[in-house]
Motif scaffolding. Sequence first.
Motif, PDB file in Angstrom:
ATOM      1  N   GLY A 238      39.359 -18.066  11.026  1.00 20.40           N
ATOM      2  CA  GLY A 238      40.323 -19.324  10.238  1.00 20.40           C
ATOM      3  C   GLY A 238      41.103 -18.724   9.332  1.00 20.40           C
ATOM      4  O   GLY A 238      41.397 -17.454   9.140  1.00 20.40           O
ATOM      5  N   PRO A 239      41.962 -19.469   8.937  1.00 18.09           N
ATOM      6  CA  PRO A 239      43.205 -19.299   7.999  1.00 18.09           C
ATOM      7  C   PRO A 239      42.793 -18.844   6.646  1.00 18.09           C
ATOM      8  O   PRO A 239      41.554 -19.501   6.152  1.00 18.09           O
ATOM      9  CB  PRO A 239      44.118 -20.296   7.882  1.00 18.09           C
ATOM     10  CG  PRO A 239      43.121 -21.513   8.254  1.00 18.09           C
ATOM     11  CD  PRO A 239      42.343 -21.069   9.267  1.00 18.09           C
ATOM     12  N   ARG A 240      43.048 -17.522   6.164  1.00 15.01           N
ATOM     13  CA  ARG A 240      42.671 -17.141   4.837  1.00 15.01           C
ATOM     14  C   ARG A 240      44.083 -17.024   4.052  1.00 15.01           C
ATOM     15  O   ARG A 240      45.068 -16.548   4.574  1.00 15.01           O
ATOM     16  CB  ARG A 240      41.756 -15.929   5.097  1.00 15.01           C
ATOM     17  CG  ARG A 240      40.757 -16.190   6.046  1.00 15.01           C
ATOM     18  CD  ARG A 240      39.432 -15.404   5.925  1.00 15.01           C
ATOM     19  NE  ARG A 240      38.949 -15.603   4.680  1.00 15.01           N
ATOM     20  CZ  ARG A 240      38.463 -14.531   4.091  1.00 15.01           C
ATOM     21  NH1 ARG A 240      38.214 -13.471   4.674  1.00 15.01           N
ATOM     22  NH2 ARG A 240      38.121 -14.797   2.820  1.00 15.01           N
ATOM     23  N   GLY A 241      43.886 -17.177   2.680  1.00 21.74           N
ATOM     24  CA  GLY A 241      45.004 -16.653   1.774  1.00 21.74           C
ATOM     25  C   GLY A 241      46.118 -17.355   1.897  1.00 21.74           C
ATOM     26  O   GLY A 241      46.080 -18.634   2.287  1.00 21.74           O
ATOM     27  N   SER A 242      47.128 -16.814   1.825  1.00 24.61           N
ATOM     28  CA  SER A 242      48.490 -17.610   1.613  1.00 24.61           C
ATOM     29  C   SER A 242      49.033 -17.647   3.258  1.00 24.61           C
ATOM     30  O   SER A 242      48.752 -16.630   3.893  1.00 24.61           O
ATOM     31  CB  SER A 242      49.676 -16.761   0.787  1.00 24.61           C
ATOM     32  OG  SER A 242      49.185 -16.609  -0.406  1.00 24.61           O
ATOM     33  N   PRO A 243      49.815 -18.725   3.453  1.00 26.18           N
ATOM     34  CA  PRO A 243      50.119 -19.547   2.416  1.00 26.18           C
ATOM     35  C   PRO A 243      49.129 -20.575   2.374  1.00 26.18           C
ATOM     36  O   PRO A 243      48.101 -20.866   3.207  1.00 26.18           O
ATOM     37  CB  PRO A 243      51.380 -20.537   2.992  1.00 26.18           C
ATOM     38  CG  PRO A 243      51.158 -20.285   4.535  1.00 26.18           C
ATOM     39  CD  PRO A 243      50.672 -18.882   4.832  1.00 26.18           C
ATOM     40  N   ILE A 244      48.820 -21.039   1.226  1.00 25.24           N
ATOM     41  CA  ILE A 244      47.430 -21.895   0.770  1.00 25.24           C
ATOM     42  C   ILE A 244      47.535 -22.927   1.557  1.00 25.24           C
ATOM     43  O   ILE A 244      48.471 -23.991   1.151  1.00 25.24           O
ATOM     44  CB  ILE A 244      47.174 -21.882  -0.508  1.00 25.24           C
ATOM     45  CG1 ILE A 244      46.880 -20.459  -1.354  1.00 25.24           C
ATOM     46  CG2 ILE A 244      46.176 -22.697  -0.902  1.00 25.24           C
ATOM     47  CD1 ILE A 244      46.962 -20.321  -2.639  1.00 25.24           C
ATOM     48  N   THR A 245      46.632 -23.542   2.110  1.00 24.70           N
ATOM     49  CA  THR A 245      46.458 -24.849   2.784  1.00 24.70           C
ATOM     50  C   THR A 245      44.963 -25.442   2.578  1.00 24.70           C
ATOM     51  O   THR A 245      44.182 -24.733   2.266  1.00 24.70           O
ATOM     52  CB  THR A 245      46.699 -24.728   4.312  1.00 24.70           C
ATOM     53  OG1 THR A 245      45.660 -24.061   4.910  1.00 24.70           O
ATOM     54  CG2 THR A 245      48.077 -24.050   4.635  1.00 24.70           C
ATOM     55  N   GLY A 246      44.753 -26.822   3.030  1.00 29.36           N
ATOM     56  CA  GLY A 246      43.388 -27.121   2.695  1.00 29.36           C
ATOM     57  C   GLY A 246      42.595 -26.298   3.736  1.00 29.36           C
ATOM     58  O   GLY A 246      41.151 -26.090   3.283  1.00 29.36           O
ATOM     59  N   GLN A 247      42.983 -25.956   4.890  1.00 29.77           N
ATOM     60  CA  GLN A 247      42.353 -25.442   5.843  1.00 29.77           C
ATOM     61  C   GLN A 247      41.920 -23.905   5.341  1.00 29.77           C
ATOM     62  O   GLN A 247      40.698 -23.430   5.407  1.00 29.77           O
ATOM     63  CB  GLN A 247      43.024 -25.325   7.103  1.00 29.77           C
ATOM     64  CG  GLN A 247      42.087 -25.013   8.366  1.00 29.77           C
ATOM     65  CD  GLN A 247      42.848 -25.220   9.502  1.00 29.77           C
ATOM     66  OE1 GLN A 247      44.167 -25.438   9.699  1.00 29.77           O
ATOM     67  NE2 GLN A 247      42.136 -25.166  10.773  1.00 29.77           N
ATOM     68  N   SER A 248      42.896 -23.219   4.663  1.00 29.34           N
ATOM     69  CA  SER A 248      42.533 -21.840   4.251  1.00 29.34           C
ATOM     70  C   SER A 248      41.679 -21.879   3.058  1.00 29.34           C
ATOM     71  O   SER A 248      40.797 -21.178   2.753  1.00 29.34           O
ATOM     72  CB  SER A 248      43.966 -21.083   3.799  1.00 29.34           C
ATOM     73  OG  SER A 248      44.545 -21.782   2.694  1.00 29.34           O
ATOM     74  N   ILE A 249      41.992 -22.950   2.353  1.00 31.67           N
ATOM     75  CA  ILE A 249      40.751 -23.041   1.124  1.00 31.67           C
ATOM     76  C   ILE A 249      39.409 -23.225   1.620  1.00 31.67           C
ATOM     77  O   ILE A 249      38.357 -22.590   1.111  1.00 31.67           O
ATOM     78  CB  ILE A 249      41.228 -24.193   0.072  1.00 31.67           C
ATOM     79  CG1 ILE A 249      42.480 -23.783  -0.778  1.00 31.67           C
ATOM     80  CG2 ILE A 249      40.233 -24.278  -0.838  1.00 31.67           C
ATOM     81  CD1 ILE A 249      43.035 -24.957  -1.368  1.00 31.67           C
ATOM     82  N   ALA A 250      39.111 -23.913   2.742  1.00 35.48           N
ATOM     83  CA  ALA A 250      37.945 -24.407   3.036  1.00 35.48           C
ATOM     84  C   ALA A 250      37.455 -22.953   3.885  1.00 35.48           C
ATOM     85  O   ALA A 250      36.175 -22.721   3.650  1.00 35.48           O
ATOM     86  CB  ALA A 250      38.012 -25.343   4.156  1.00 35.48           C
ATOM     87  N   THR A 251      38.235 -22.170   4.485  1.00 40.60           N
ATOM     88  CA  THR A 251      37.744 -21.151   5.143  1.00 40.60           C
ATOM     89  C   THR A 251      37.114 -20.015   4.092  1.00 40.60           C
ATOM     90  O   THR A 251      36.072 -19.575   4.167  1.00 40.60           O
ATOM     91  CB  THR A 251      38.937 -20.584   6.147  1.00 40.60           C
ATOM     92  OG1 THR A 251      39.125 -21.577   7.233  1.00 40.60           O
ATOM     93  CG2 THR A 251      38.141 -19.206   6.680  1.00 40.60           C
TER      94      THR A 251
END
Length: 146
Positions: A16-29
């Motif tokens: 999953g997306p992690r770190g920057s750029p910060i998105t809702g999906q990266s925060i969730a992961t």
Amino acid sequence: MTGEVDCKVELILAIGPRGSPITGQSIATDTWVAGSKHRIIAVNNNFEGMNVFRKIIRSLEFSLDILGKAFLYRPSALYLSIKRSTFGSAVDLICVILFRAVSSGPIVIHLHGADLNKERRRYIPNLIIKTIGKEATDSILLSPRM
């Protein structure tokens, strides 16, 4: 809901997306990976801000990375924060195929955004998404609209 997978799971491959750029999906992961009690191998699939050429190169590198981790570590479960584009879905399908090459364990897909419905209106993206969905044993959806 605890956000945890069956206790028999020894190692989870989390994509999953992690770190920057910060998105809702990266925060969730990031939040799920940090809070899990399982052993996790986390792989960043964040391709945001890359041009098409770089995305293609990164997808090839990413697929090789997943292949290596799948065969080296033999994860018993897959957590996949799925992409919402045709290109991203194709890369997600490769991840599912590579995981299935080494494990019959659970596949948990996490849909973070209702805009996947736009992609499903076209034949090829819909076929890719359906194939991923058939392999999923569990799904995480954030709202009924999804």
